[in-house]
Design a protein around this motif. Sequence first.
Motif, PDB file in Angstrom:
ATOM      1  N   GLN A  73       0.842  -1.201   0.000  1.00 18.56           N
ATOM      2  CA  GLN A  73       0.000   0.000   0.000  1.00 18.56           C
ATOM      3  C   GLN A  73       0.876   1.249   0.000  1.00 18.56           C
ATOM      4  OE1 GLN A  73      -3.663   0.168  -0.088  1.00 18.56           O
ATOM      5  NE2 GLN A  73      -2.822  -1.665  -1.014  1.00 18.56           N
ATOM      6  N   LYS A  74       0.341   2.329  -0.536  1.00 21.23           N
ATOM      7  CA  LYS A  74       1.106   3.571  -0.618  1.00 21.23           C
ATOM      8  C   LYS A  74       0.651   4.615   0.394  1.00 21.23           C
ATOM      9  CE  LYS A  74       2.102   2.965  -5.525  1.00 21.23           C
ATOM     10  NZ  LYS A  74       1.701   1.603  -5.637  1.00 21.23           N
ATOM     11  N   VAL A  75      -0.484   4.358   1.042  1.00 21.05           N
ATOM     12  CA  VAL A  75      -1.036   5.320   1.998  1.00 21.05           C
ATOM     13  C   VAL A  75      -0.657   4.874   3.404  1.00 21.05           C
ATOM     14  CG1 VAL A  75      -3.150   6.366   2.885  1.00 21.05           C
ATOM     15  CG2 VAL A  75      -2.955   5.825   0.449  1.00 21.05           C
ATOM     16  N   VAL A  76       0.002   5.769   4.123  1.00 18.59           N
ATOM     17  CA  VAL A  76       0.425   5.449   5.486  1.00 18.59           C
ATOM     18  C   VAL A  76      -0.798   5.248   6.369  1.00 18.59           C
ATOM     19  CG1 VAL A  76       1.644   6.336   7.513  1.00 18.59           C
ATOM     20  CG2 VAL A  76       2.595   6.700   5.239  1.00 18.59           C
ATOM     21  N   ASN A  77      -0.753   4.224   7.209  1.00 16.53           N
ATOM     22  CA  ASN A  77      -1.825   3.933   8.159  1.00 16.53           C
ATOM     23  C   ASN A  77      -1.555   4.721   9.440  1.00 16.53           C
ATOM     24  OD1 ASN A  77      -3.844   2.816   9.715  1.00 16.53           O
ATOM     25  ND2 ASN A  77      -2.754   0.912  10.077  1.00 16.53           N
ATOM     26  N   TYR A  78      -2.264   5.832   9.623  1.00 18.38           N
ATOM     27  CA  TYR A  78      -2.091   6.637  10.830  1.00 18.38           C
ATOM     28  C   TYR A  78      -2.827   6.027  12.016  1.00 18.38           C
ATOM     29  CZ  TYR A  78      -0.157  10.211   7.810  1.00 18.38           C
ATOM     30  OH  TYR A  78       0.629  10.884   6.919  1.00 18.38           O
ATOM     31  N   LEU A  79      -3.614   5.026  11.734  1.00 26.13           N
ATOM     32  CA  LEU A  79      -4.394   4.357  12.760  1.00 26.13           C
ATOM     33  C   LEU A  79      -3.579   3.209  13.328  1.00 26.13           C
ATOM     34  CD1 LEU A  79      -7.499   4.143  10.455  1.00 26.13           C
ATOM     35  CD2 LEU A  79      -6.967   5.964  12.053  1.00 26.13           C
ATOM     36  N   GLN A 118      -8.534   3.215   4.334  1.00 25.80           N
ATOM     37  CA  GLN A 118      -7.421   4.160   4.264  1.00 25.80           C
ATOM     38  C   GLN A 118      -7.860   5.474   4.905  1.00 25.80           C
ATOM     39  OE1 GLN A 118      -4.300   3.413   2.468  1.00 25.80           O
ATOM     40  NE2 GLN A 118      -5.169   1.385   2.691  1.00 25.80           N
ATOM     41  N   TYR A 119      -6.883   6.317   5.192  1.00 23.61           N
ATOM     42  CA  TYR A 119      -7.162   7.618   5.783  1.00 23.61           C
ATOM     43  C   TYR A 119      -6.497   8.689   4.935  1.00 23.61           C
ATOM     44  CZ  TYR A 119      -7.341  11.375   9.247  1.00 23.61           C
ATOM     45  OH  TYR A 119      -7.580  12.553   9.904  1.00 23.61           O
ATOM     46  N   ASN A 120      -7.282   9.663   4.494  1.00 26.02           N
ATOM     47  CA  ASN A 120      -6.749  10.775   3.732  1.00 26.02           C
ATOM     48  C   ASN A 120      -6.374  11.867   4.717  1.00 26.02           C
ATOM     49  OD1 ASN A 120      -6.460  13.199   2.269  1.00 26.02           O
ATOM     50  ND2 ASN A 120      -7.664  12.336   0.579  1.00 26.02           N
ATOM     51  N   ASN A 121      -5.098  12.077   4.898  1.00 25.09           N
ATOM     52  CA  ASN A 121      -4.609  13.031   5.892  1.00 25.09           C
ATOM     53  C   ASN A 121      -4.952  14.474   5.524  1.00 25.09           C
ATOM     54  OD1 ASN A 121      -3.377  13.368   8.398  1.00 25.09           O
ATOM     55  ND2 ASN A 121      -1.402  13.868   7.467  1.00 25.09           N
ATOM     56  N   TYR A 161     -11.932   8.987   6.151  1.00 29.73           N
ATOM     57  CA  TYR A 161     -11.669   7.572   5.932  1.00 29.73           C
ATOM     58  C   TYR A 161     -12.367   7.139   4.658  1.00 29.73           C
ATOM     59  CZ  TYR A 161     -10.373   7.674  10.856  1.00 29.73           C
ATOM     60  OH  TYR A 161      -9.786   7.984  12.047  1.00 29.73           O
ATOM     61  N   TYR A 162     -11.793   6.192   3.953  1.00 31.16           N
ATOM     62  CA  TYR A 162     -12.424   5.637   2.762  1.00 31.16           C
ATOM     63  C   TYR A 162     -11.923   4.211   2.558  1.00 31.16           C
ATOM     64  CZ  TYR A 162      -7.947   6.669   0.517  1.00 31.16           C
ATOM     65  OH  TYR A 162      -6.614   6.713   0.215  1.00 31.16           O
ATOM     66  N   MET A 163     -12.716   3.419   1.859  1.00 33.44           N
ATOM     67  CA  MET A 163     -12.355   2.043   1.553  1.00 33.44           C
ATOM     68  C   MET A 163     -11.789   1.990   0.143  1.00 33.44           C
ATOM     69  SD  MET A 163     -13.136   0.641   4.405  1.00 33.44           S
ATOM     70  CE  MET A 163     -12.858  -1.091   4.081  1.00 33.44           C
ATOM     71  N   THR A 164     -10.655   1.304  -0.002  1.00 35.02           N
ATOM     72  CA  THR A 164     -10.033   1.162  -1.314  1.00 35.02           C
ATOM     73  C   THR A 164      -9.995  -0.313  -1.704  1.00 35.02           C
ATOM     74  OG1 THR A 164      -8.080   1.727  -2.633  1.00 35.02           O
ATOM     75  CG2 THR A 164      -7.686   1.082  -0.377  1.00 35.02           C
ATOM     76  N   HIS A 165     -10.293  -0.581  -2.973  1.00 34.71           N
ATOM     77  CA  HIS A 165     -10.295  -1.961  -3.464  1.00 34.71           C
ATOM     78  C   HIS A 165      -8.857  -2.473  -3.451  1.00 34.71           C
ATOM     79  CE1 HIS A 165     -10.603  -5.245  -6.451  1.00 34.71           C
ATOM     80  NE2 HIS A 165     -11.743  -5.449  -5.811  1.00 34.71           N
ATOM     81  N   TYR A 166      -8.639  -3.601  -2.783  1.00 33.91           N
ATOM     82  CA  TYR A 166      -7.286  -4.165  -2.645  1.00 33.91           C
ATOM     83  C   TYR A 166      -7.090  -5.384  -3.542  1.00 33.91           C
ATOM     84  CZ  TYR A 166      -3.170  -6.211  -0.450  1.00 33.91           C
ATOM     85  OH  TYR A 166      -1.924  -6.761  -0.224  1.00 33.91           O
ATOM     86  N   LEU A 167      -8.005  -6.341  -3.473  1.00 32.82           N
ATOM     87  CA  LEU A 167      -7.909  -7.562  -4.274  1.00 32.82           C
ATOM     88  C   LEU A 167      -9.304  -7.984  -4.730  1.00 32.82           C
ATOM     89  CD1 LEU A 167      -5.532  -9.855  -2.153  1.00 32.82           C
ATOM     90  CD2 LEU A 167      -5.026  -8.867  -4.388  1.00 32.82           C
TER      91      LEU A 167
END
Length: 148
Positions: A109-115, A131-134, A139-145
């Motif tokens: 993943q490219k988005v850091v998990n601040y949680l 994911q979290y948009n800083n 917060y939003y859900m991103t398709h992973y697989l």
Amino acid sequence: MALPLINIVFMLLLITSLDLSLGLKCLFSEKFEVHVINKLPPGSPQLKLHCASKDNDLGYHDPTIDGDFNWSFCSALFGRTLYFCHFWWNSKDKAFDVFNSEFYCVKDQKVVNYLRYCKWEVRSDGFYLEQYNNETKAYYMTHYLSWP
């Protein structure tokens, strides 16, 4: 008589590995949670999953629709903690790491998990990671697989 430093360090490591029935305490590492939420359509076949790490088998589970299977753990020193899950649904199956990075939940993943938790949703089109948009603080859900 003072204990040598090595004995003190050994005792501290021994104590941190004990569960004192006061909840999970992480003295030398971070506490994380993983949540796997069944977001499959109502009336669909039962989701089955099995999650484990090298040292901790969490067993087989059949979460209901909107059910949340979750666990917490202390990360291993030097970021070596790994949990994987195997999922079965509607004659499909998929296995992958659900936690292998303290900074991203999963390393690709490219988005850091601040949680300090990783939230997964299992949907009919695949697996989503929160994911979290800083910048927007949202917060939003991103398709992973996808399912195979």
